[in-house]
Design a protein around this motif. Structure first.
Motif, PDB file in Angstrom:
ATOM      1  N   UNK B  91       0.856  -1.178   0.000  1.00  0.00           N
ATOM      2  CA  UNK B  91       0.000   0.000   0.000  1.00  0.00           C
ATOM      3  C   UNK B  91       0.896   1.233   0.000  1.00  0.00           C
ATOM      4  N   UNK B  92       0.378   2.301  -0.582  1.00  0.00           N
ATOM      5  CA  UNK B  92       1.158   3.537  -0.647  1.00  0.00           C
ATOM      6  C   UNK B  92       0.525   4.633   0.197  1.00  0.00           C
ATOM      7  N   UNK B  93       1.320   5.143   1.114  1.00  0.00           N
ATOM      8  CA  UNK B  93       0.889   6.237   1.969  1.00  0.00           C
ATOM      9  C   UNK B  93       1.392   7.512   1.327  1.00  0.00           C
ATOM     10  N   UNK B  94       0.538   8.513   1.236  1.00  0.00           N
ATOM     11  CA  UNK B  94       1.007   9.731   0.603  1.00  0.00           C
ATOM     12  C   UNK B  94       1.258  10.835   1.615  1.00  0.00           C
ATOM     13  N   UNK B  95       2.427  11.460   1.477  1.00  0.00           N
ATOM     14  CA  UNK B  95       2.834  12.510   2.414  1.00  0.00           C
ATOM     15  C   UNK B  95       3.256  13.744   1.638  1.00  0.00           C
ATOM     16  N   UNK B  96       2.626  14.853   1.924  1.00  0.00           N
ATOM     17  CA  UNK B  96       2.995  16.103   1.254  1.00  0.00           C
ATOM     18  C   UNK B  96       3.732  17.006   2.229  1.00  0.00           C
ATOM     19  N   UNK B  97       4.788  17.626   1.752  1.00  0.00           N
ATOM     20  CA  UNK B  97       5.525  18.540   2.640  1.00  0.00           C
ATOM     21  C   UNK B  97       4.946  19.940   2.569  1.00  0.00           C
ATOM     22  N   UNK B  98       4.291  20.265   1.467  1.00  0.00           N
ATOM     23  CA  UNK B  98       3.829  21.629   1.240  1.00  0.00           C
ATOM     24  C   UNK B  98       5.004  22.603   1.396  1.00  0.00           C
ATOM     25  N   UNK B  99       6.174  22.118   1.019  1.00  0.00           N
ATOM     26  CA  UNK B  99       7.406  22.903   1.047  1.00  0.00           C
ATOM     27  C   UNK B  99       7.845  23.299   2.449  1.00  0.00           C
ATOM     28  N   UNK B 100       7.434  22.519   3.436  1.00  0.00           N
ATOM     29  CA  UNK B 100       7.851  22.829   4.813  1.00  0.00           C
ATOM     30  C   UNK B 100       8.859  21.808   5.329  1.00  0.00           C
ATOM     31  N   UNK B 101       9.967  22.318   5.875  1.00  0.00           N
ATOM     32  CA  UNK B 101      11.003  21.446   6.455  1.00  0.00           C
ATOM     33  C   UNK B 101      10.429  20.583   7.567  1.00  0.00           C
ATOM     34  N   UNK B 102       9.685  21.211   8.448  1.00  0.00           N
ATOM     35  CA  UNK B 102       9.170  20.516   9.620  1.00  0.00           C
ATOM     36  C   UNK B 102       8.216  19.393   9.205  1.00  0.00           C
ATOM     37  N   UNK B 103       7.360  19.703   8.253  1.00  0.00           N
ATOM     38  CA  UNK B 103       6.411  18.683   7.803  1.00  0.00           C
ATOM     39  C   UNK B 103       7.164  17.507   7.196  1.00  0.00           C
TER      40      UNK B 103
END
Lengths: 338, 338
Positions: B91-103
């Motif tokens: 399964x693939x989990x999707x993670x977006x940073x939205x251009x944030x280092x912390x995220x």
DNA sequence: ATCATTTTTGAAAACGATTTCAATAGTGGA
DNA sequence: TCCACTATTGAAATCGTTTTCAAAAATGAT
């Protein structure tokens, strides 16, 4: 791997106490709490989520099932859902059906295997009755695409109104012969748009000729083919209603190739207000869909159902659509009516 | 919830035997196997995946970290990864940073908590040294974006060559003053393209003037702004190299608004071969990136690392880029060179 | 000082699977 | 027939948490 036992040992406490600290339970003395925190810090301890899931019967994961991500509508939808889910401490699993019934059902199995706490269904390849049985294994809601008979929460857009205002706009410009494009026969989204489309026609005393209906138009390429079909008709329509900005863009591109002017000789209206509609030449009139809002609502409703263990009920949330007038419809030679 | 014990009881066997049947172990008699299957069938049993993960120390999930899905490049990348992962039972989990280092760092924690078996990093907001520590918790590979110093597998495209062939194409058409656009300063993808860009210039004995450099161009809107900047220069460049088709489309749209003809007065080359490049008027010359191939390779490499427990090594996989010539560059008044 | 609460803690039992380990049954060869 | 295997099965331990449950300690009221 460092476990809760290691932490307990280093802190000189039982794992029960450590667990209580981790989960912010009351009745733990300041001093021991401090010792636990220090032990966790020096060991770099992080709770194992499989163990937690097993014990808590909650995975803190939800899944969204969509046809495919390359479609920008679903890209945006999933983008917003991921953000909303993360804000609430949930992970989002992405599942694409690629328009396959079997794949869709396969993804629903995630509920049975308890890999996710709930599912947002934004695709609908199967009949509702085949999907309904999964309800026994966890909450399931529909988003955008839907089946009226489903006894579950549905977050949707007012597609009837969307079809209506777009068509009304074309009619107001003086068009009397319209073509209609949609993606898929079964889609209730498409059906509702058609209802709105025909309602607007009916109000003018017009009836739709099925020879101007195109029901398998999804992509830019499809749009170009549709244009060719229209172009070779003896008495062609002067305006086209489409179910997506991509199809509208394809029609416009096709028209350009054949030297047919838009909107002078053919008006085209899209659906979705995708970026493409703002940068085509001519820019494309369209219907804006509040995707982000719908995505957030879907996530919130699903999480609410997950938290409140209760059985799902037949709830309906409907968000409004808005007409956006650009160059692809106005400016033609037709005399505006009304 | 029906568990393995229920199945064992109904079949009149121990759960060990049931487990053996589920996992297709040898040494189970035909007859008992049959009884187990029947019991599972009548009870509708499905193994609980949290329990399995806990015991097996494998979740059969991987995560991909991207800046954001709305960017069509990442939409396509994730689409292909999901398909590839599913084919292999993951399964693939999707993670977006939205251009944030912390995220971004927050998403890497998934490795620590054992929520996923491995991560594909297709974003790179943080320094490699801050990311490297997560290596201790599970396999991590980079895809597309990268840091040369990272001692992990990297699946990338030959961006130097991409920048080179695109620029060479512009130079061959006779341009001598070029503008350069890219998305982000830190991105190695952008840096490599710039290297290729300058290499092509150098071969002609030309040097780049930084006044023609735009390094924060990501979107269509940014592209339109870039055009305005160029438009108000006293001695403007006659061609623009961009890092994405969206930016190129923005520049073309800006030019259209100001009545500047593309390619007659300004040549524009995009990057990515997105659909938008095929339907803009003029159609956009661009550099095709084998996204699907890269996505598949990334998934395969990651799964291989997951299965072969071994420590990660510094592997590099580089896929080729291809120039696609369309209308936005050729047809200008300049005399072709060579 | 005594008794009734309330805090604070730990041992042990879940959660639902897989994997030893050992016992039993079956097989073939001498 | 007996022995040495191999095939087949189940009991119990294990994975890393959380949650009883009960005991011990602290507190407060009388």
């Amino acid at each position: 791997m460092v476990t809760i036992d290691d932490v307990a040992e280093l802190a000189g406490l039982s794992k029960s106490t450590v667990s209580r600290v981790i989960n912010h339970y009351p009745h733990v003395s300041k001093e021991k709490k401090q010792r636990v925190y220090e032990a966790m810090e020096t060991l770099g301890y992080v709770p194992n989520s499989s163990a937690r899931s097993l014990r808590n019967k909650k995975t803190k994961m939800i899944a969204v099932i969509v046809p495919r991500l390359m479609n920008p509508f679903f890209g945006q939808l999933v983008e917003s859902m991921e953000v909303a889910a993360n804000q609430q401490g949930y992970q989002l699993l992405i599942c694409q059906t690629m328009y396959s019934k079997e794949t869709e059902l396969g993804h629903l199995e995630l509920l049975k295997t308890k890999q996710v706490d709930g599912i947002i269904l934004a695709s609908l390849e199967n009949e509702w009755e085949d999907i309904a049985e999964y309800l026994a294994y966890g909450p399931l809601i529909m988003c955008n695409e839907f089946d009226e008979s489903a006894e579950i929460p549905i977050i949707k857009l007012d597609q009837i109104h969307g079809g209506y205002i777009a068509t009304k706009h074309l009619l107001r410009l003086g068009h009397t012969k319209l073509a209609y494009c949609s993606g898929g026969y079964k889609s209730m989204v498409a059906n509702h748009r058609k209802v709105g489309f025909e309602k607007a026609l009916a109000e003018r005393g017009l009836t739709f000729q099925e020879s101007c209906g195109f029901y398998q138009a999804y992509t830019i390429e499809n749009g170009m083919e549709v244009f060719k079909e229209i172009h070779k008709m003896k008495d062609p329509p002067t305006a086209v209603f489409t179910g997506s900005d991509e199809v509208a863009a394809g029609i416009i591109t096709g028209a350009r190739e054949y030297g047919v002017k838009v909107p002078e000789e053919l008006s085209v209206i899209g659906f979705d207000n995708q970026v493409i509609s703002r940068i085509m030449d001519p820019t494309i009139s369209t219907v804006e869909q509040p995707i982000e809002q719908m995505a957030q609502k879907a996530v919130h409703v699903l999480l609410e159902k997950i938290h409140s263990q209760k059985a799902l009920s037949k709830e309906r949330y409907e968000l409004p659509l808005e007409l956006i007038i650009r160059e692809s419809t106005v400016g033609g030679p037709l005399r505006a009516v009304e």
